[in-house]
Write an enzyme that holds these catalytic residues in place. Structure first.
Site, PDB file in Angstrom:
ATOM      1  N   LYS A  13     -25.769   5.692   5.542  1.00 47.67           N
ATOM      2  CA  LYS A  13     -24.998   5.714   6.794  1.00 47.67           C
ATOM      3  C   LYS A  13     -24.788   7.143   7.295  1.00 47.67           C
ATOM      4  O   LYS A  13     -25.105   7.459   8.436  1.00 47.67           O
ATOM      5  CB  LYS A  13     -23.618   5.053   6.610  1.00 47.67           C
ATOM      6  CG  LYS A  13     -23.664   3.582   6.242  1.00 47.67           C
ATOM      7  CD  LYS A  13     -22.276   2.980   6.220  1.00 47.67           C
ATOM      8  CE  LYS A  13     -21.343   3.638   5.216  1.00 47.67           C
ATOM      9  NZ  LYS A  13     -21.729   3.432   3.813  1.00 47.67           N
ATOM     10  N   ARG A  88     -14.240  -1.285   8.053  1.00 44.14           N
ATOM     11  CA  ARG A  88     -14.659  -1.589   6.691  1.00 44.14           C
ATOM     12  C   ARG A  88     -14.058  -2.880   6.175  1.00 44.14           C
ATOM     13  O   ARG A  88     -14.247  -3.234   5.013  1.00 44.14           O
ATOM     14  CB  ARG A  88     -14.234  -0.445   5.781  1.00 44.14           C
ATOM     15  CG  ARG A  88     -15.431   0.253   5.124  1.00 44.14           C
ATOM     16  CD  ARG A  88     -14.903   1.383   4.302  1.00 44.14           C
ATOM     17  NE  ARG A  88     -15.824   1.976   3.408  1.00 44.14           N
ATOM     18  CZ  ARG A  88     -16.582   3.037   3.680  1.00 44.14           C
ATOM     19  NH1 ARG A  88     -16.599   3.546   4.887  1.00 44.14           N
ATOM     20  NH2 ARG A  88     -17.316   3.568   2.743  1.00 44.14           N
ATOM     21  N   ARG A 127     -26.789  12.179  -5.881  1.00 44.94           N
ATOM     22  CA  ARG A 127     -25.913  13.015  -5.055  1.00 44.94           C
ATOM     23  C   ARG A 127     -24.815  13.653  -5.923  1.00 44.94           C
ATOM     24  O   ARG A 127     -24.412  14.784  -5.674  1.00 44.94           O
ATOM     25  CB  ARG A 127     -25.277  12.178  -3.936  1.00 44.94           C
ATOM     26  CG  ARG A 127     -24.354  13.009  -3.056  1.00 44.94           C
ATOM     27  CD  ARG A 127     -23.909  12.285  -1.803  1.00 44.94           C
ATOM     28  NE  ARG A 127     -22.983  11.207  -2.080  1.00 44.94           N
ATOM     29  CZ  ARG A 127     -22.529  10.363  -1.167  1.00 44.94           C
ATOM     30  NH1 ARG A 127     -22.942  10.447   0.078  1.00 44.94           N
ATOM     31  NH2 ARG A 127     -21.685   9.412  -1.489  1.00 44.94           N
ATOM     32  N   ARG A 133     -19.313  14.863  -5.856  1.00 44.99           N
ATOM     33  CA  ARG A 133     -18.221  14.131  -5.211  1.00 44.99           C
ATOM     34  C   ARG A 133     -17.456  13.299  -6.234  1.00 44.99           C
ATOM     35  O   ARG A 133     -18.063  12.621  -7.066  1.00 44.99           O
ATOM     36  CB  ARG A 133     -18.808  13.210  -4.126  1.00 44.99           C
ATOM     37  CG  ARG A 133     -18.248  13.495  -2.757  1.00 44.99           C
ATOM     38  CD  ARG A 133     -18.975  12.738  -1.697  1.00 44.99           C
ATOM     39  NE  ARG A 133     -18.572  11.341  -1.615  1.00 44.99           N
ATOM     40  CZ  ARG A 133     -18.918  10.525  -0.623  1.00 44.99           C
ATOM     41  NH1 ARG A 133     -19.676  10.994   0.351  1.00 44.99           N
ATOM     42  NH2 ARG A 133     -18.539   9.287  -0.598  1.00 44.99           N
ATOM     43  N   ARG A 144     -16.811   0.683  -5.774  1.00 43.61           N
ATOM     44  CA  ARG A 144     -17.077   0.768  -4.334  1.00 43.61           C
ATOM     45  C   ARG A 144     -18.021  -0.354  -3.886  1.00 43.61           C
ATOM     46  O   ARG A 144     -17.860  -0.909  -2.802  1.00 43.61           O
ATOM     47  CB  ARG A 144     -17.682   2.136  -3.982  1.00 43.61           C
ATOM     48  CG  ARG A 144     -16.639   3.260  -4.021  1.00 43.61           C
ATOM     49  CD  ARG A 144     -17.274   4.619  -4.178  1.00 43.61           C
ATOM     50  NE  ARG A 144     -18.080   5.019  -3.046  1.00 43.61           N
ATOM     51  CZ  ARG A 144     -18.994   5.989  -3.105  1.00 43.61           C
ATOM     52  NH1 ARG A 144     -19.220   6.641  -4.245  1.00 43.61           N
ATOM     53  NH2 ARG A 144     -19.660   6.315  -2.039  1.00 43.61           N
TER      54      ARG A 144
HETATM   55  P1  B4P Z   1     -24.896   7.723   2.517  1.00 41.26           P
HETATM   56  O1  B4P Z   1     -24.996   6.256   2.454  1.00 41.26           O
HETATM   57  O2  B4P Z   1     -25.283   8.359   3.798  1.00 41.26           O
HETATM   58  O3  B4P Z   1     -23.442   7.986   1.981  1.00 41.26           O
HETATM   59  P2  B4P Z   1     -22.067   7.987   2.750  1.00 41.26           P
HETATM   60  O4  B4P Z   1     -22.223   8.011   4.229  1.00 41.26           O
HETATM   61  O5  B4P Z   1     -21.360   9.124   2.168  1.00 41.26           O
HETATM   62  O6  B4P Z   1     -21.398   6.587   2.494  1.00 41.26           O
HETATM   63  P3  B4P Z   1     -20.264   6.141   1.508  1.00 41.26           P
HETATM   64  O7  B4P Z   1     -20.018   4.697   1.822  1.00 41.26           O
HETATM   65  O8  B4P Z   1     -20.674   6.471   0.141  1.00 41.26           O
HETATM   66  O9  B4P Z   1     -18.986   7.049   1.788  1.00 41.26           O
HETATM   67  P4  B4P Z   1     -17.892   7.176   2.941  1.00 41.26           P
HETATM   68  O10 B4P Z   1     -17.783   8.610   3.210  1.00 41.26           O
HETATM   69  O11 B4P Z   1     -18.174   6.284   4.115  1.00 41.26           O
HETATM   70  O12 B4P Z   1     -25.849   8.503   1.502  1.00 41.26           O
HETATM   71  C1  B4P Z   1     -25.752   8.441   0.114  1.00 41.26           C
HETATM   72  C2  B4P Z   1     -26.841   9.279  -0.562  1.00 41.26           C
HETATM   73  O13 B4P Z   1     -28.112   8.675  -0.385  1.00 41.26           O
HETATM   74  C3  B4P Z   1     -26.988  10.704  -0.056  1.00 41.26           C
HETATM   75  O14 B4P Z   1     -27.087  11.570  -1.136  1.00 41.26           O
HETATM   76  C4  B4P Z   1     -28.284  10.703   0.740  1.00 41.26           C
HETATM   77  O15 B4P Z   1     -28.975  11.940   0.670  1.00 41.26           O
HETATM   78  C5  B4P Z   1     -29.076   9.627   0.046  1.00 41.26           C
HETATM   79  N1  B4P Z   1     -29.988   8.931   0.970  1.00 41.26           N
HETATM   80  C6  B4P Z   1     -29.730   8.527   2.223  1.00 41.26           C
HETATM   81  N2  B4P Z   1     -30.784   7.909   2.766  1.00 41.26           N
HETATM   82  C7  B4P Z   1     -31.769   7.895   1.801  1.00 41.26           C
HETATM   83  C8  B4P Z   1     -33.098   7.386   1.733  1.00 41.26           C
HETATM   84  N3  B4P Z   1     -33.682   6.745   2.771  1.00 41.26           N
HETATM   85  N4  B4P Z   1     -33.780   7.543   0.568  1.00 41.26           N
HETATM   86  C9  B4P Z   1     -33.221   8.184  -0.480  1.00 41.26           C
HETATM   87  N5  B4P Z   1     -31.978   8.701  -0.475  1.00 41.26           N
HETATM   88  C10 B4P Z   1     -31.243   8.561   0.649  1.00 41.26           C
HETATM   89  O16 B4P Z   1     -16.546   6.621   2.255  1.00 41.26           O
HETATM   90  C11 B4P Z   1     -15.958   7.233   1.119  1.00 41.26           C
HETATM   91  C12 B4P Z   1     -14.548   6.656   0.850  1.00 41.26           C
HETATM   92  O17 B4P Z   1     -13.657   6.936   1.973  1.00 41.26           O
HETATM   93  C13 B4P Z   1     -14.430   5.133   0.688  1.00 41.26           C
HETATM   94  O18 B4P Z   1     -14.726   4.711  -0.640  1.00 41.26           O
HETATM   95  C14 B4P Z   1     -12.939   4.902   1.081  1.00 41.26           C
HETATM   96  O19 B4P Z   1     -12.058   5.201   0.020  1.00 41.26           O
HETATM   97  C15 B4P Z   1     -12.699   5.889   2.204  1.00 41.26           C
HETATM   98  N6  B4P Z   1     -12.925   5.277   3.534  1.00 41.26           N
HETATM   99  C16 B4P Z   1     -13.909   5.647   4.400  1.00 41.26           C
HETATM  100  N7  B4P Z   1     -13.847   4.864   5.512  1.00 41.26           N
HETATM  101  C17 B4P Z   1     -12.815   3.997   5.327  1.00 41.26           C
HETATM  102  C18 B4P Z   1     -12.266   2.920   6.113  1.00 41.26           C
HETATM  103  N8  B4P Z   1     -12.783   2.584   7.300  1.00 41.26           N
HETATM  104  N9  B4P Z   1     -11.212   2.235   5.614  1.00 41.26           N
HETATM  105  C19 B4P Z   1     -10.675   2.548   4.428  1.00 41.26           C
HETATM  106  N10 B4P Z   1     -11.152   3.538   3.630  1.00 41.26           N
HETATM  107  C20 B4P Z   1     -12.220   4.255   4.077  1.00 41.26           C
END
Ligand code: B4P
Length: 188
Positions: A13, A88, A127, A133, A144
């Protein structure tokens, strides 16, 4: 263009949000990034969110909804936005509909990036080695994914019912996934 990006943790994402924001000239708004910036800055919001994030739980809705409501009042969203990681759960989705209705707008599309648990776990552990992280440990990743299945997966059904959902396969090279996303949005 008013978009929402959903998908399991590690589906790509954040990675794809930056690229789509560039392509469409709209801001990418990541609730996760906003929380992490607040944790780093040791703000009150950061202190409130930190405990939930580090154990892989969702930050309470009243905190998250208020933060997004405020963000959507900024001038830069006038021409559109991309929400990454919000809503979410179904309650957040209903709340977002209300916020947009109050602003006289609505979503154009909701994109779900799909990827299986093994793939996303591998990506997040990789990552962890690079970024360290706090929520990218094996135990917290498992939690998660469970939260995603229970709370976030129903959000896609909610938007499917509104005829807004576009599903895109998140497995493959990053560029390949971006091309699929742009093609899927163009086809709408
Ligand atoms: P991403 O999937 O891009 O990770 P993310 O955006 O950080 O999503 P995530 O769900 O983990 O965290 P968020 O910040 O939203 O990428 C992951 C990895 O994969 C990276 O290293 C990337 O390089 C790699 N990658 C990507 N594409 C690839 C491909 N095609 N091939 C290989 N590798 C690839 O949320 C974190 C926390 O915040 C939640 O657990 C929660 O506690 C809180 N939170 C956030 N939003 C919330 C909400 N709406 N409500 C309540 N809590 C919330």
């Amino acid at each position: 263009m008013r978009l929402v990006l959903v998908g399991p943790p590690g589906a790509g994402k954040g990675t794809q949000a930056a690229r789509l924001a560039d392509t469409y000239g709209i801001p990418a708004i990541s609730t996760g990034d906003i929380f992490r910036a607040n944790v780093k800055g040791e703000t009150e919001l950061g202190r409130e969110a930190q405990g939930y994030m580090s154990r892989g739980a969702l930050v309470p809705d009243e905190v998250t909804n208020a933060m997004v409501r405020d963000r959507l009042l900024h001038e830069d969203v006038a021409a559109g936005f991309l929400l990454d990681g919000y809503p979410r759960n179904p309650d957040q989705a209903v709340e977002l509909d209300g916020m947009l209705a109050d602003n006289g707008t609505a979503l154009n599309a909701v994109v779900e990036i799909t990827a299986d648990s093994d793939e996303v776990t591998t990506r997040l552990l990789k990552r962890a080695e690079i970024e360290g992280r706090a929520d990218d440990t094996e135990d917290v990743i498992r939690k998660r994914l469970a939260v995603y299945a229970e709370s976030t997966a129903p959000v896609t059904a909610y938007y499917e019912g509104q005829g807004l959902l576009v599903r895109v396969d998140g497995i493959g090279e990053v560029d390949e996934v971006t091309d699929r996303l742009v093609d899927a949005l163009r086809a709408r």
